[in-house]
Design a protein around this motif. Sequence first.
Motif, mmCIF file in Angstrom:
data_model
loop_
_atom_site.group_PDB
_atom_site.id
_atom_site.type_symbol
_atom_site.label_atom_id
_atom_site.label_comp_id
_atom_site.label_asym_id
_atom_site.label_seq_id
_atom_site.Cartn_x
_atom_site.Cartn_y
_atom_site.Cartn_z
ATOM 1 N N THR A 26 0.836 -1.204 0.000
ATOM 2 C CA THR A 26 0.000 0.000 0.000
ATOM 3 C C THR A 26 0.872 1.256 0.000
ATOM 4 O OG1 THR A 26 -1.784 -1.146 1.172
ATOM 5 C CG2 THR A 26 -1.809 1.244 1.242
ATOM 6 N N ILE A 27 1.891 1.280 0.849
ATOM 7 C CA ILE A 27 2.802 2.431 0.870
ATOM 8 C C ILE A 27 3.602 2.499 -0.427
ATOM 9 C CG2 ILE A 27 4.870 3.385 1.970
ATOM 10 C CD1 ILE A 27 2.278 3.889 3.518
ATOM 11 N N GLN A 28 3.989 1.354 -0.954
ATOM 12 C CA GLN A 28 4.737 1.320 -2.215
ATOM 13 C C GLN A 28 3.905 1.916 -3.346
ATOM 14 O OE1 GLN A 28 7.878 -1.935 -2.930
ATOM 15 N NE2 GLN A 28 6.109 -2.626 -4.065
ATOM 16 N N THR A 29 2.608 1.648 -3.343
ATOM 17 C CA THR A 29 1.712 2.237 -4.339
ATOM 18 C C THR A 29 1.715 3.754 -4.226
ATOM 19 O OG1 THR A 29 0.269 0.292 -4.311
ATOM 20 C CG2 THR A 29 -0.670 2.331 -5.188
ATOM 21 N N SER A 30 1.606 4.261 -3.003
ATOM 22 C CA SER A 30 1.617 5.716 -2.785
ATOM 23 C C SER A 30 2.948 6.321 -3.227
ATOM 24 C CB SER A 30 1.383 6.020 -1.303
ATOM 25 O OG SER A 30 0.098 5.616 -0.904
ATOM 26 N N TYR A 31 4.022 5.594 -2.995
ATOM 27 C CA TYR A 31 5.354 6.069 -3.388
ATOM 28 C C TYR A 31 5.456 6.237 -4.902
ATOM 29 C CZ TYR A 31 10.405 5.781 -4.297
ATOM 30 O OH TYR A 31 11.677 6.019 -4.745
ATOM 31 N N PHE A 32 4.987 5.241 -5.646
ATOM 32 C CA PHE A 32 5.062 5.341 -7.105
ATOM 33 C C PHE A 32 4.137 6.431 -7.644
ATOM 34 C CE2 PHE A 32 6.541 0.779 -6.806
ATOM 35 C CZ PHE A 32 7.840 1.062 -7.174
#
Length: 202
Positions: free
Chosen positions: A73-79
């Motif tokens: 979920t955080i990785q999605t926000s990062y991208f």
Amino acid sequence: FEEGYEYYYKAIRIYEKLTGLEDRISTCLYVIASSYVQLQDTMGVRKVLGQMKENLKNTNEEMKNTVSYNLYTIQTSYFILLLEQDSLSKQYVDSAILSSKRAIDILENHSENLSVGIAPHFIYYKRATIYYEYYPGESENVFYYLDKAENTIPGHATERERAEIKSKIYLMRGRMLSNEKAWDKAEQSALAALDIISILND
């Protein structure tokens, strides 16, 4: 923010001395990373993502779904943050889609193994955002994930948290309906969002 940042890292250091608390470590890191996301601090998010990946390596099978869900979920926000800085990079779009898919797969296939505090609406809204911003013509997917986001706001969400996500959902839905020239429905959605925003500003 700095005080809260230290508080969570102190909690992490305590959890690390014990065993079987990787899900709590993951939750602390998720909160820290979310703060960096709000600040649009990509370096801060990247740093915490590294810590989340290390924590995942130490996680037992029982907690792996929760820890992985928080990471993706955080990785999605990062991208998505990277896309906002470089909207022409197709690589980031593909990475955001893949990360959100992994999070949603865990959410929909292993929900019984996830921690109670998980907020499923967030990843659905992020998925809708990706389609809205970077996949013209994918209106069905935008509407689908907006509906999923609205219908999965957890009972433990505060009134403010509930209002904030609903206003975002209604605004995006209104823009989509306007694009499709469904003027009456678009106006209803926009007015609903404005009503919520006015309450938040009181």
